[in-house]
Scaffold this active site. Structure first.
Site, mmCIF file in Angstrom:
data_model
loop_
_atom_site.group_PDB
_atom_site.id
_atom_site.type_symbol
_atom_site.label_atom_id
_atom_site.label_comp_id
_atom_site.label_asym_id
_atom_site.label_seq_id
_atom_site.Cartn_x
_atom_site.Cartn_y
_atom_site.Cartn_z
ATOM 1 N N ARG A 169 0.829 -1.210 0.000
ATOM 2 C CA ARG A 169 0.000 0.000 0.000
ATOM 3 C C ARG A 169 0.868 1.267 0.000
ATOM 4 O O ARG A 169 0.473 2.298 -0.541
ATOM 5 C CB ARG A 169 -0.962 -0.005 1.200
ATOM 6 N N ILE B 52 -7.006 7.820 -0.845
ATOM 7 C CA ILE B 52 -6.881 6.368 -0.964
ATOM 8 C C ILE B 52 -7.774 5.807 0.130
ATOM 9 O O ILE B 52 -7.720 6.238 1.273
ATOM 10 C CB ILE B 52 -5.407 5.909 -0.831
ATOM 11 N N SER B 53 -8.625 4.845 -0.237
ATOM 12 C CA SER B 53 -9.623 4.336 0.712
ATOM 13 C C SER B 53 -8.963 3.644 1.904
ATOM 14 O O SER B 53 -7.849 3.113 1.809
ATOM 15 C CB SER B 53 -10.552 3.348 0.020
ATOM 16 N N GLN B 54 -9.707 3.629 3.008
ATOM 17 C CA GLN B 54 -9.270 2.937 4.231
ATOM 18 C C GLN B 54 -9.142 1.436 3.941
ATOM 19 O O GLN B 54 -10.019 0.848 3.309
ATOM 20 C CB GLN B 54 -10.360 3.187 5.278
#
Ligand code: SAH
Length: 210
Positions: free
Chosen positions: A33, A59-61
């Site tokens: 990530r 950026i999504s969790q």
């Protein structure tokens, strides 16, 4: 540097939060990530939190990425997926590790270019990219075995439902600008069913044309 221990801690946390699909957990353990965020934020890449990626986007969790991916895969094997909202490309990488082909659509050109470069550098060869308003899907490659939407429309876009194969699933946040319902849509012969998964907070799905 991002240690293996911080990654392992994230996987442990995802388990505690209810993610149980081992393929999803393994993929989240292996996809880096930190490669999808700015260097200045890399040390926070394995925290279970959304992070800024520029252009007012995030950026999504990780938990939400895992939840959406798990929900998509729970219907059975999937070959071809459409993703609306490439953003950093992190969710794209997770999907591309788990299915045969990913078609991803993003409306902000610099984000799309950066995501494409990173995904190529990481060796992904099963992703097709398109610069466009994804609320219209990508009809040339429809129908899809699954659709993931990572930006929130006020209402469910019918065009996307129509690009699902019979029985296929779509995971999509639907609602207002600050809070949405994450919905699991399943295409049926006559229309679709819808199930509420969780309350979430995505950036809005922006419409570029009508
Ligand atoms: N899954 C991504 C989420 C990025 S945020 C990640 O984890 O990095 C949502 C993304 O959706 C943003 O990049 C935004 O530009 C994009 N987006 C918003 N409306 C869109 C639209 N109509 N079509 C395509 N992309 C859209």
């Amino acid at each position: 540097m991002t240690s293996l221990r911080t990654r392992e801690r994230l996987i442990q946390r995802l388990r505690e939060e209810g993610i149980e699909n081992e393929r999803v957990l393994e993929t989240m353990r292996t996809v880096p990530r930190h490669a999808f965020v700015d260097e200045a934020l890399a040390s926070r890449a394995y925290e279970d939190t959304a992070l800024p990626i520029g252009y007012g986007q995030t950026i999504s969790q990780p938990y939400i990425v895992a939840l959406m991916t798990q929900a998509l895969l729970a219907g059975g094997p999937i070959k071809k997926v459409l993703e609306v909202g490439t953003g950093s490309g992190y969710q794209t990488a997770i999907l591309a590790s788990l299915v045969d082909d990913v078609y991803t659509v993003e409306r902000i050109e610099p984000l799309l270019k950066l995501a494409r470069r990173k995904l190529r550098e990481l060796g992904f060869r099963n992703i097709q990219f398109k610069l466009s308003d994804g609320s219209w899907g990508w009809h040339e490659h429809a129908p899809y075995d699954g659709i993931i939407v990572t930006a929130a429309p006020a209402e469910l876009p019918q065009t996307l439902v129509e690009q699902l194969a019979p029985g296929a699933r779509m995971v999509i946040p639907v609602g207002g600008p600050t809070l949405q319902e994450l919905q699991l849509i399943q295409r049926t012969d006559t229309g679709h069913t819808s199930e509420r998964l969780e309350l979430v907070n995505f950036v809005p799905l922006v419409r570029d044309r009508t």
